[in-house]
Design a protein around this motif. Structure first.
Motif, mmCIF file in Angstrom:
data_model
loop_
_atom_site.group_PDB
_atom_site.id
_atom_site.type_symbol
_atom_site.label_atom_id
_atom_site.label_comp_id
_atom_site.label_asym_id
_atom_site.label_seq_id
_atom_site.Cartn_x
_atom_site.Cartn_y
_atom_site.Cartn_z
ATOM 1 N N PHE A 190 0.879 -1.169 0.000
ATOM 2 C CA PHE A 190 0.000 0.000 0.000
ATOM 3 C C PHE A 190 0.917 1.219 0.000
ATOM 4 O O PHE A 190 1.743 1.393 0.905
ATOM 5 C CB PHE A 190 -0.875 -0.012 1.252
ATOM 6 C CG PHE A 190 -1.804 1.170 1.365
ATOM 7 C CD1 PHE A 190 -3.052 1.153 0.778
ATOM 8 C CD2 PHE A 190 -1.427 2.302 2.077
ATOM 9 C CE1 PHE A 190 -3.912 2.236 0.885
ATOM 10 C CE2 PHE A 190 -2.275 3.399 2.200
ATOM 11 C CZ PHE A 190 -3.522 3.357 1.592
ATOM 12 N N VAL A 191 0.789 2.071 -0.998
ATOM 13 C CA VAL A 191 1.722 3.190 -1.140
ATOM 14 C C VAL A 191 1.109 4.483 -0.596
ATOM 15 O O VAL A 191 -0.112 4.629 -0.508
ATOM 16 C CB VAL A 191 2.130 3.390 -2.614
ATOM 17 C CG1 VAL A 191 2.997 2.232 -3.085
ATOM 18 C CG2 VAL A 191 0.912 3.529 -3.511
ATOM 19 N N ALA A 192 1.983 5.413 -0.242
ATOM 20 C CA ALA A 192 1.550 6.669 0.383
ATOM 21 C C ALA A 192 0.562 7.430 -0.493
ATOM 22 O O ALA A 192 -0.397 8.025 0.008
ATOM 23 C CB ALA A 192 2.764 7.537 0.685
ATOM 24 N N LEU A 242 -0.178 14.059 5.880
ATOM 25 C CA LEU A 242 0.624 12.884 6.218
ATOM 26 C C LEU A 242 1.691 13.207 7.260
ATOM 27 O O LEU A 242 2.000 12.384 8.123
ATOM 28 C CB LEU A 242 1.278 12.321 4.949
ATOM 29 C CG LEU A 242 2.212 11.120 5.138
ATOM 30 C CD1 LEU A 242 1.446 9.937 5.733
ATOM 31 C CD2 LEU A 242 2.857 10.714 3.815
ATOM 32 N N GLN A 243 2.244 14.397 7.219
ATOM 33 C CA GLN A 243 3.314 14.756 8.142
ATOM 34 C C GLN A 243 2.809 15.358 9.454
ATOM 35 O O GLN A 243 3.611 15.822 10.269
ATOM 36 C CB GLN A 243 4.298 15.708 7.457
ATOM 37 C CG GLN A 243 5.027 15.042 6.288
ATOM 38 C CD GLN A 243 6.087 15.925 5.679
ATOM 39 O OE1 GLN A 243 6.093 17.127 5.883
ATOM 40 N NE2 GLN A 243 7.002 15.317 4.933
ATOM 41 N N ASP A 244 1.511 15.327 9.662
ATOM 42 C CA ASP A 244 0.931 15.822 10.910
ATOM 43 C C ASP A 244 0.354 14.653 11.714
ATOM 44 O O ASP A 244 -0.436 13.872 11.171
ATOM 45 C CB ASP A 244 -0.205 16.814 10.631
ATOM 46 C CG ASP A 244 0.283 18.037 9.874
ATOM 47 O OD1 ASP A 244 1.444 18.425 10.067
ATOM 48 O OD2 ASP A 244 -0.499 18.602 9.079
ATOM 49 N N ALA A 293 -0.344 6.002 10.303
ATOM 50 C CA ALA A 293 -1.569 5.750 11.059
ATOM 51 C C ALA A 293 -2.112 7.010 11.706
ATOM 52 O O ALA A 293 -3.043 6.950 12.512
ATOM 53 C CB ALA A 293 -1.321 4.686 12.120
ATOM 54 N N GLY A 294 -1.533 8.176 11.388
ATOM 55 C CA GLY A 294 -2.050 9.441 11.898
ATOM 56 C C GLY A 294 -1.697 9.754 13.332
ATOM 57 O O GLY A 294 -2.137 10.768 13.871
ATOM 58 N N THR A 295 -0.899 8.891 13.991
ATOM 59 C CA THR A 295 -0.581 9.084 15.397
ATOM 60 C C THR A 295 0.916 8.930 15.636
ATOM 61 O O THR A 295 1.585 8.175 14.927
ATOM 62 C CB THR A 295 -1.348 8.078 16.288
ATOM 63 O OG1 THR A 295 -1.049 8.325 17.664
ATOM 64 C CG2 THR A 295 -0.990 6.639 15.949
ATOM 65 N N ALA A 350 -4.270 10.576 3.918
ATOM 66 C CA ALA A 350 -3.392 11.597 4.495
ATOM 67 C C ALA A 350 -2.524 12.263 3.425
ATOM 68 O O ALA A 350 -2.370 13.489 3.413
ATOM 69 C CB ALA A 350 -2.505 10.975 5.577
ATOM 70 N N TYR A 351 -1.973 11.468 2.524
ATOM 71 C CA TYR A 351 -1.125 12.040 1.477
ATOM 72 C C TYR A 351 -1.952 12.880 0.503
ATOM 73 O O TYR A 351 -1.568 14.000 0.140
ATOM 74 C CB TYR A 351 -0.404 10.927 0.720
ATOM 75 C CG TYR A 351 0.445 11.431 -0.427
ATOM 76 C CD1 TYR A 351 1.747 11.878 -0.209
ATOM 77 C CD2 TYR A 351 -0.060 11.474 -1.725
ATOM 78 C CE1 TYR A 351 2.522 12.346 -1.250
ATOM 79 C CE2 TYR A 351 0.706 11.948 -2.774
ATOM 80 C CZ TYR A 351 1.999 12.386 -2.531
ATOM 81 O OH TYR A 351 2.771 12.866 -3.576
#
Length: 357
Positions: free
Chosen positions: A125-127, A138-140, A344-346, A132-133
Motif C-alpha cells: 500500500f503506497v503513500a 501525512l506529516q501531521d 496511522a495518523g498518530t 493523508a497524502y
C-alpha cells in the motif's frame, strides 16, 4: 475518572477511547450504556452517540464505531482551525463539528488498507493511495492534534481534570539488510563483485573491496561500534533490526550460520536492543517467519521483542496476525518507504486492531 455514555459499548468504542484518553492524554475512562447511571454520576462525564441526552457535554457520532466489518468509505476531508478533519456532523449541540473518534479509528486501524487499492510492484500500500497524502496531512500527527483540542473542551467543562505532559524522545530504528559490504562474502560472491565493478568501471569499489578482504581497512557497513558509542553518550533507545533470512532475490545478507556474523550480532545485543528484520518472503510466509525468529533468538539468547518488515512491506492483517501468534511485542514497519510521515495518523505507540475480527 471520566464516565462516557454510549448507546453500545462496542470493541471499537472501547479501543479508540482508551487510545485517545488513556494512551495520549493519560485520562482514566469508564463506559456506561445506562442513562440512569450516567445521570447519577457526579464526576466528569460526556455522551457520545447520535442524540444528546440532555444538556450534558456531548459529542455526536457517525456510524463507524458502532459497525461491524467493512464498508466502502470515502471520507470528505475539510479544513478545520489549524488542521484537517473528516466525518463531519450536523448537530450544533455537538462540542466538535466532526467525529474525531471515528476519524481517529479510520486512520489508526488502517481501514483504508483493507479496502480495494492499487499496490506497487512489491505488493505494498503506497503513500499516494492514502487519505493523508492526498489531503496533505501525512506529516501531521492529526490524532494527537485532535486529542489535544478534545482535552481543551473537557478541561473547560471540568477544570479539575489533569492530563500528563508527554515528553518527546528519539528512538532511532536501523534496518540492517547487509551486515558487511565486502567482508565474509565468500570467494564466489567476492570474485563476482570484483568482476561486476570492473565491468562498470567502478575501480574505487574494487580497491575498497580488496582492502577490506586483505584486512587493510574496516568494512564500510560495519558502523556498529559507532552506534554503541552513540548509545552510551546520548541514550537514544536505538533498535537495530538484523536480517537472518535465507539468501534470495531480495535478501543479500551473509548466512546466519557465519560465526563472524553471529559474534557481531551478539556484540551489538550486549549494548543495543536487537530485533529481526523480517525477510521479504517471510512477511507473508508464517513458517519462514517462525524460522527467522528462532534463528535470531538463538543468536541473541533472549526472546525476540522487536521486528521490522523489509521494504515497509506490511500486508494487513496477515503480517500482524503472524507477529502476534509468535508473541513479537513491537513492530516498527508502519511507515512508507518513499515518504516520511505518520501512516496511522498518530505519534503514540498503539495496539493493532484487526478489523476482520
Amino acid at each position: 475518572m471520566i464516565l462516557i455514555y454510549v448507546p453500545k459499548a462496542t470493541s471499537r468504542v472501547i479501543y479508540l477511547f482508551r487510545h485517545i484518553c488513556k494512551r495520549i492524554l493519560g485520562l482514566e475512562v469508564d463506559f456506561t450504556t445506562k442513562i440512569e447511571s450516567f445521570i447519577a454520576h457526579e464526576g466528569p462525564k460526556f455522551s457520545y452517540g447520535k442524540q444528546q441526552l440532555g444538556k450534558e457535554l456531548y459529542f455526536q457520532s457517525v456510524d463507524l464505531l458502532f459497525e461491524h466489518g467493512l464498508s466502502d468509505i470515502s471520507p470528505q476531508v475539510l479544513d478545520w482551525e489549524d488542521t484537517k478533519c473528516f466525518f463531519s456532523v450536523k448537530n450544533t449541540s455537538s462540542a466538535l463539528p466532526f467525529d474525531i473518534f471515528a476519524a481517529s479509528f479510520f486512520l489508526i486501524s488502517r481501514y483504508e488498507e483493507y479496502l480495494p487499492h492499487v499496490k506497487d510492484d512489491k505488493g505494498r500500500f503506497v503513500a499516494s493511495e492514502s487519505l493523508a497524502y492526498k489531503n496533505k496531512f501525512l506529516q501531521d500527527p492529526v490524532i494527537e492534534i485532535w486529542a489535544n483540542k478534545f482535552f481543551v473542551i473537557i478541561k473547560d467543562r471540568f477544570p479539575d481534570i489533569k492530563s500528563y505532559k508527554k515528553l518527546f524522545h528519539i528512538a532511532p530504528v536501523i534496518s540492517v539488510s547487509q551486515t558487511f559490504a565486502y567482508n565474509q562474502k565468500g570467494v564466489i560472491r567476492s570474485l563476482g563483485g570484483v568482476l561486476r565493478d570492473v565491468w562498470f568501471l567502478k575501480f574505487k569499489e574494487v580497491s575498497d573491496r580488496l582492502k577490506v578482504i586483505l584486512n587493510f581497512r574496516k568494512d564500510p557497513f560495519n558502523t556498529f561500534d559507532f552506534l554503541i558509542e552513540l548509545q552510551k553518550k546520548k541514550y537514544r533507545e536505538i533498535r537495530v533490526m538484523i536480517g537472518v533470512g535465507d539468501y534470495s532475490t531480495h535478501e543479500k545478507n551473509i548466512s546466519y550460520n557465519n560465526p563472524v556474523h553471529q559474534k557481531l550480532i551478539k556484540h551489538i545485543a550486549d549494548y543495543i536492543k536487537v530485533g529481526l528484520k523480517v525477510s521479504y518472503d517471510a512477511i507473508t510466509d508464517f513458517d519462514k517467519l517462525k524460522k527467522e525468529k528462532e534463528r535470531i533468538e538463538v543468536i541473541i539468547n533472549r526472546q525476540l521483542k522487536y521486528s521490522f518488515c523489509s521494504f515497509h512491506k506490511i500486508r494487513l492483517p496477515v503480517a500482524y496476525r503472524s507477529l502476534i501468534e509468535l508473541e513479537v511485542e513491537e513492530d516498527y514497519s508502519l511507515g512508507y518507504s518513499e515518504y516520511a510521515g505518520f501512516r496511522a495518523g498518530t505519534c503514540t505507540p498503539f495496539l493493532f486492531y484487526d478489523l476482520d475480527y
